[in-house]
Write a protein that holds these residues in place. Structure first.
Motif, PDB file in Angstrom:
ATOM      1  N   VAL A  84     -12.264 -41.398 -29.771  1.00  0.00           N
ATOM      2  CA  VAL A  84     -13.503 -42.262 -29.737  1.00  0.00           C
ATOM      3  C   VAL A  84     -14.041 -41.911 -31.682  1.00  0.00           C
ATOM      4  O   VAL A  84     -13.588 -40.609 -31.992  1.00  0.00           O
ATOM      5  CB  VAL A  84     -14.492 -40.674 -29.262  1.00  0.00           C
ATOM      6  CG1 VAL A  84     -16.626 -42.031 -29.770  1.00  0.00           C
ATOM      7  CG2 VAL A  84     -14.756 -41.240 -27.876  1.00  0.00           C
ATOM      8  N   GLY A  85     -14.066 -43.267 -31.917  1.00  0.00           N
ATOM      9  CA  GLY A  85     -14.636 -43.346 -33.446  1.00  0.00           C
ATOM     10  C   GLY A  85     -15.838 -42.491 -34.167  1.00  0.00           C
ATOM     11  O   GLY A  85     -16.945 -42.193 -33.076  1.00  0.00           O
ATOM     12  N   LYS A  86     -15.360 -42.181 -35.567  1.00  0.00           N
ATOM     13  CA  LYS A  86     -17.387 -42.077 -35.624  1.00  0.00           C
ATOM     14  C   LYS A  86     -18.507 -43.429 -35.895  1.00  0.00           C
ATOM     15  O   LYS A  86     -18.518 -44.314 -35.815  1.00  0.00           O
ATOM     16  CB  LYS A  86     -17.179 -42.039 -37.582  1.00  0.00           C
ATOM     17  CG  LYS A  86     -18.440 -41.441 -38.054  1.00  0.00           C
ATOM     18  CD  LYS A  86     -18.537 -40.173 -37.854  1.00  0.00           C
ATOM     19  CE  LYS A  86     -19.261 -39.242 -39.087  1.00  0.00           C
ATOM     20  NZ  LYS A  86     -19.575 -38.024 -39.262  1.00  0.00           N
ATOM     21  N   ALA A 105     -11.999 -28.784 -34.193  1.00  0.00           N
ATOM     22  CA  ALA A 105     -13.266 -28.995 -33.825  1.00  0.00           C
ATOM     23  C   ALA A 105     -14.496 -28.699 -34.496  1.00  0.00           C
ATOM     24  O   ALA A 105     -14.390 -28.035 -36.199  1.00  0.00           O
ATOM     25  CB  ALA A 105     -13.883 -28.585 -33.223  1.00  0.00           C
ATOM     26  N   LEU A 106     -15.209 -29.386 -34.615  1.00  0.00           N
ATOM     27  CA  LEU A 106     -16.734 -29.260 -35.773  1.00  0.00           C
ATOM     28  C   LEU A 106     -17.609 -29.638 -34.905  1.00  0.00           C
ATOM     29  O   LEU A 106     -18.475 -29.539 -33.998  1.00  0.00           O
ATOM     30  CB  LEU A 106     -17.423 -31.132 -36.471  1.00  0.00           C
ATOM     31  CG  LEU A 106     -18.573 -30.779 -37.601  1.00  0.00           C
ATOM     32  CD1 LEU A 106     -17.193 -30.165 -39.290  1.00  0.00           C
ATOM     33  CD2 LEU A 106     -18.702 -32.642 -37.826  1.00  0.00           C
ATOM     34  N   GLU A 143     -10.940 -38.409 -43.890  1.00  0.00           N
ATOM     35  CA  GLU A 143     -12.281 -38.426 -44.994  1.00  0.00           C
ATOM     36  C   GLU A 143     -13.590 -38.939 -43.806  1.00  0.00           C
ATOM     37  O   GLU A 143     -15.074 -38.893 -44.270  1.00  0.00           O
ATOM     38  CB  GLU A 143     -12.677 -40.103 -46.350  1.00  0.00           C
ATOM     39  CG  GLU A 143     -11.196 -39.549 -46.987  1.00  0.00           C
ATOM     40  CD  GLU A 143      -9.781 -39.271 -46.492  1.00  0.00           C
ATOM     41  OE1 GLU A 143      -8.723 -38.699 -46.815  1.00  0.00           O
ATOM     42  OE2 GLU A 143      -9.497 -39.722 -44.867  1.00  0.00           O
ATOM     43  N   GLU A 144     -13.449 -39.452 -43.052  1.00  0.00           N
ATOM     44  CA  GLU A 144     -14.665 -39.926 -41.852  1.00  0.00           C
ATOM     45  C   GLU A 144     -15.171 -38.701 -41.270  1.00  0.00           C
ATOM     46  O   GLU A 144     -17.247 -38.555 -41.134  1.00  0.00           O
ATOM     47  CB  GLU A 144     -14.023 -40.763 -40.469  1.00  0.00           C
ATOM     48  CG  GLU A 144     -13.619 -42.025 -40.848  1.00  0.00           C
ATOM     49  CD  GLU A 144     -13.335 -42.752 -39.877  1.00  0.00           C
ATOM     50  OE1 GLU A 144     -13.589 -43.644 -39.326  1.00  0.00           O
ATOM     51  OE2 GLU A 144     -11.739 -42.041 -39.291  1.00  0.00           O
ATOM     52  N   VAL A 166      -5.068 -28.701 -45.490  1.00  0.00           N
ATOM     53  CA  VAL A 166      -6.248 -28.268 -46.808  1.00  0.00           C
ATOM     54  C   VAL A 166      -6.196 -28.876 -47.819  1.00  0.00           C
ATOM     55  O   VAL A 166      -7.219 -28.508 -48.639  1.00  0.00           O
ATOM     56  CB  VAL A 166      -4.952 -26.797 -46.185  1.00  0.00           C
ATOM     57  CG1 VAL A 166      -5.960 -25.927 -47.883  1.00  0.00           C
ATOM     58  CG2 VAL A 166      -5.643 -25.934 -45.161  1.00  0.00           C
ATOM     59  N   ARG A 167      -5.164 -29.658 -48.061  1.00  0.00           N
ATOM     60  CA  ARG A 167      -5.069 -30.158 -49.523  1.00  0.00           C
ATOM     61  C   ARG A 167      -6.226 -30.744 -49.539  1.00  0.00           C
ATOM     62  O   ARG A 167      -6.535 -30.916 -50.739  1.00  0.00           O
ATOM     63  CB  ARG A 167      -3.609 -30.534 -50.295  1.00  0.00           C
ATOM     64  CG  ARG A 167      -2.369 -29.541 -50.151  1.00  0.00           C
ATOM     65  CD  ARG A 167      -1.032 -30.149 -50.499  1.00  0.00           C
ATOM     66  NE  ARG A 167      -0.192 -29.214 -50.987  1.00  0.00           N
ATOM     67  CZ  ARG A 167       1.451 -29.024 -51.322  1.00  0.00           C
ATOM     68  NH1 ARG A 167       1.617 -30.372 -51.023  1.00  0.00           N
ATOM     69  NH2 ARG A 167       1.971 -27.650 -51.703  1.00  0.00           N
ATOM     70  N   ALA A 168      -6.253 -31.840 -48.833  1.00  0.00           N
ATOM     71  CA  ALA A 168      -6.681 -32.616 -48.640  1.00  0.00           C
ATOM     72  C   ALA A 168      -8.601 -32.551 -49.297  1.00  0.00           C
ATOM     73  O   ALA A 168      -8.989 -33.010 -49.366  1.00  0.00           O
ATOM     74  CB  ALA A 168      -6.659 -33.690 -47.044  1.00  0.00           C
ATOM     75  N   ILE A 169      -8.713 -31.180 -48.344  1.00  0.00           N
ATOM     76  CA  ILE A 169     -10.019 -30.834 -48.079  1.00  0.00           C
ATOM     77  C   ILE A 169     -10.497 -30.440 -49.168  1.00  0.00           C
ATOM     78  O   ILE A 169     -11.536 -30.360 -49.617  1.00  0.00           O
ATOM     79  CB  ILE A 169     -10.252 -29.826 -46.852  1.00  0.00           C
ATOM     80  CG1 ILE A 169     -10.405 -29.991 -45.378  1.00  0.00           C
ATOM     81  CG2 ILE A 169     -11.341 -28.967 -47.041  1.00  0.00           C
ATOM     82  CD1 ILE A 169      -9.868 -29.810 -44.338  1.00  0.00           C
TER      83      ILE A 169
END
Length: 361
Positions: A84-86, A105-106, A143-144, A166-169
């Motif tokens: 399921v996309g954003k 999870a968010l 990013e989404e 972690v690096r990306a965030i």
């Protein structure tokens, strides 16, 4: 022919070198005993569970080997897992949970956005050449997912703490990392700024964006390299002004769940580990039935099963954990939702369980 063979060997060596380029960083850092030694759980150079736990009890090694060689388990889906996309226009009001696969999870709770154990890499391994590979793609890019207020980590195993994610965030946003004791040293090695690292012992808490994050007990272990149990593991309580969520992290079943429920419950929802169990580690990963029992102990409200369906980390069928948890929740009349990867769940109005995974076996 010799030139071609030499070129192929060179390409292979280059690929291996590329795949291992981050190995020293992947292994993390050994925490200073002076930092972690303040915990009552840290004794003789290691963190300890409240109860004595065992791995590979007598007979389990031979049984595991027999299953590995002769077992007929369906350990991968036969088709594509639905993703399921954003969805545009989502707000963080109320209580919503998006499961991205495995334990990632968010939790959107009372206006705050808390990201749990984010792993966006293809493999949960120190190398992207070998190790458990995803059974499905990441449903949405990091990013989404969008800006989050906090990243909460349960422990430092590769399927829960991912260097590249972690690096990306850390590079692209300002989220604080709230972690068990000792994991901060991994993050420092990975150049996460000091002011964005919060390390907690069990029963300690930190407030961010109006939400209180409490590190609570779990029964597991830790380690990324050759040293084991030098960082702490934890479950987590997420308390908003109006809602509460519990996340088990990785854990065996233990009597601490009732205490967590008494002190912090009831919860509107719980995210509970149900997969990657086996005869070799009965005390450190729950079976689905034990997961339902833990959910009931903490007074968990809606049960959202995690730690299944994304990485092959045990010898059971890939759908067995969720089939068993569905059966057990029916027996005890426990509310259950089984989202597709990327699906955003409104905890106040969850969809009916539809068995979407059963078409992939």
């Amino acid at each position: 022919m010799k030139k071609v063979a030499a070129a192929l060997v060179g390409l292979a060596a280059g690929a291996v070198a590329w795949g291992l380029r981050d190995l020293p960083a992947q292994l993390g850092a050994k925490p200073s005993p002076a930092k972690v030694g303040r915990s009552a759980r840290y004794r003789d150079g290691k963190f300890r569970n409240a109860a004595v736990t065992t791995t590979m009890p007598p007979g389990s090694a031979s049984e595991t080997l027999r299953e590995l060689v002769f077992g007929k388990q369906q350990r991968k889906p036969v088709g594509r897992v639905p993703l399921v996309g954003k969805a545009p226009g989502d707000t963080s009001d109320g209580l919503h949970v998006t499961w991205y696969g495995h334990a990632s999870a968010l939790v959107e709770i009372d206006g705050a956005r808390i990201l749990l154990d984010p792993v966006w890499s293809d493999r949960c391994s120190p190398s992207q050449l070998v190790g458990p590979k995803r059974l499905h793609a990441v449903p949405q890019s990091i990013e989404e997912v969008g800006p989050v207020d906090a990243v909460v980590i349960s422990h430092d195993h590769y399927d829960h703490l991912d260097l590249d994610t972690v690096r990306a965030i850390a590079r692209d946003q300002d989220a604080v990392f709230v972690v068990p004791l000792g994991i901060g040293d991994h993050l420092r090695k990975w150049r996460v700024p000091e002011h964005r690292i919060v390390e907690l012992d069990w029963d300690e808490r930190h407030e961010v964006a109006g939400v209180t994050l409490v590190a609570t007990a779990a029964q597991h272990f830790s380690g990324r390299g050759f040293k084991r149990d030098v960082t702490l593991w934890a479950s987590w309580v997420i308390k908003g002004p109006r809602h509460r969520v519990y996340y088990s992290g990785d854990t065996g079943y233990f009597d601490g769940y009732a205490r967590i429920g008494a002190e912090h419950g009831p919860f509107d929802a719980s995210l509970i580990q149900i997969g990657a169990y086996g005869v070799g580690w009965p005390d450190i990963h729950m079976t689905p039935e034990e997961g339902v029992r833990a959910h009931r102990d903490v007074r968990g409200g809606l049960l959202i099963p995690v730690h299944w369906g994304t990485f092959n980390l045990a010898l059971h069928d890939w759908t067995e954990p969720v089939d068993r948890v569905w059966r057990e929740t029916k027996a005890h009349e426990v509310p259950l939702v089984v989202p597709k990867p990327g699906e955003r769940i409104d905890v106040a109005n969850p969809p009916t369980v539809d068995g979407w995974w059963q078409t992939l076996v």
